[in-house]
Design a protein around this motif. Structure first.
Motif, PDB file in Angstrom:
ATOM      1  N   CYS A  89      36.331 -93.239  24.639  1.00  0.00           N
ATOM      2  CA  CYS A  89      36.567 -94.068  23.457  1.00  0.00           C
ATOM      3  C   CYS A  89      35.434 -95.084  23.327  1.00  0.00           C
ATOM      4  O   CYS A  89      35.133 -95.813  24.279  1.00  0.00           O
ATOM      5  N   ARG A  91      35.357 -97.749  21.703  1.00  0.00           N
ATOM      6  CA  ARG A  91      35.795 -99.128  21.565  1.00  0.00           C
ATOM      7  C   ARG A  91      36.183 -99.702  22.921  1.00  0.00           C
ATOM      8  O   ARG A  91      35.736-100.772  23.303  1.00  0.00           O
ATOM      9  N   CYS A  92      36.983 -98.968  23.712  1.00  0.00           N
ATOM     10  CA  CYS A  92      37.480 -99.522  24.975  1.00  0.00           C
ATOM     11  C   CYS A  92      36.888 -98.805  26.191  1.00  0.00           C
ATOM     12  O   CYS A  92      37.143 -99.182  27.329  1.00  0.00           O
ATOM     13  N   HIS A 162      40.049 -94.388  19.898  1.00  0.00           N
ATOM     14  CA  HIS A 162      41.517 -94.318  19.864  1.00  0.00           C
ATOM     15  C   HIS A 162      42.019 -94.874  18.537  1.00  0.00           C
ATOM     16  O   HIS A 162      41.360 -95.714  17.930  1.00  0.00           O
ATOM     17  N   CYS A 167      44.621 -98.157  21.535  1.00  0.00           N
ATOM     18  CA  CYS A 167      43.336 -98.497  22.159  1.00  0.00           C
ATOM     19  C   CYS A 167      43.480 -99.722  23.058  1.00  0.00           C
ATOM     20  O   CYS A 167      44.059-100.722  22.664  1.00  0.00           O
ATOM     21  N   GLN A 168      42.958 -99.618  24.269  1.00  0.00           N
ATOM     22  CA  GLN A 168      43.031-100.722  25.232  1.00  0.00           C
ATOM     23  C   GLN A 168      42.342-101.971  24.692  1.00  0.00           C
ATOM     24  O   GLN A 168      42.822-103.080  24.844  1.00  0.00           O
TER      25      GLN A 168
HETATM   26 ZN   LIG Z   1      40.034 -97.048  23.015  1.00  0.00          ZN
END
Ligand SMILES: [Zn+2]
Length: 192
Positions: A89, A91-92, A162, A167-168
């Motif tokens: 991912c 983003r995380c 995600h 998403c974390q």
């Molecule tokens: Zn993520």
């Protein structure tokens, strides 16, 4: 001495057999002309170039390659791949399950046709639908797994992320809690 040589030859035979199983090669024109079919399952871990862009090597893929011809009689391969792999991912940086679903029709061309096709595309774009099919070199010793790996790489999203709710990085509460806890930071340092 004789015993050692025999032993070595036996070992080599076994190794060769395993290699053949793991990496099938086909004579692509013969394969298409005789409408042959090959299918199998590959662990994601056996595809090194794909592995480079994944978060982890878990997952496996089922594939089928069928030989045939289009309406004009041009030889082609129909490639199907399904399964899952774990993308990273953006983003995380966590793992993200991705479903692989590929159905691709690949025309088999000689090098001259491939070159001509390329200049045609540059000059006039795609004149009709038939030309939008992907073309590959008609290799007499085509590495099937290499071909599959290429198709999988082409099918992957460029910047996978995600959904926000899973998403974390979007889950601000958890991230801050972990940062406040010095033991969690220590544990993180130890792990890396
Ligand atoms: Zn993520």
């Amino acid at each position: 001495m004789i015993f050692a040589m025999t032993f070595d030859r036996e070992r080599r035979k076994i190794y060769h057999a395993r290699l053949m199983y793991a990496r099938p090669f086909i004579d692509s024109l013969d394969f298409a002309g005789n409408a042959r079919q090959i299918s199998g399952e590959i662990p994601v871990a056996e595809l090194p170039r794909l592995l480079d862009v994944l978060e982890n090597p878990s997952g496996s893929l089922t594939y089928t390659v069928r030989g045939g011809a289009d309406k004009q009689g041009n030889p082609l391969l129909d490639v199907g791949v399904t399964g899952t792999c774990q993308l990273l991912c953006q983003r995380c940086l966590g793992a993200m399950e991705h479903a692989v679903r590929i159905n691709a029709r690949l025309l088999l061309c000689d090098q001259a046709s491939l070159d001509a096709l390329e200049s045609e595309v540059h000059l006039a774009g795609h004149p009709d639908e038939e030309d939008e099919l992907d073309s590959i070199l008609a290799d007499a010793h085509l590495d099937v797994l290499n071909l599959l790996e290429e198709e999988i790489l082409l099918s992957l999203p460029i910047a996978p992320k995600h959904e926000l709710d899973v998403c974390q990085a979007a889950d601000g509460g958890n991230v801050h809690q972990e940062e406040k806890n010095p033991f969690a930071v220590l544990a993180k340092l130890k792990r890396s």
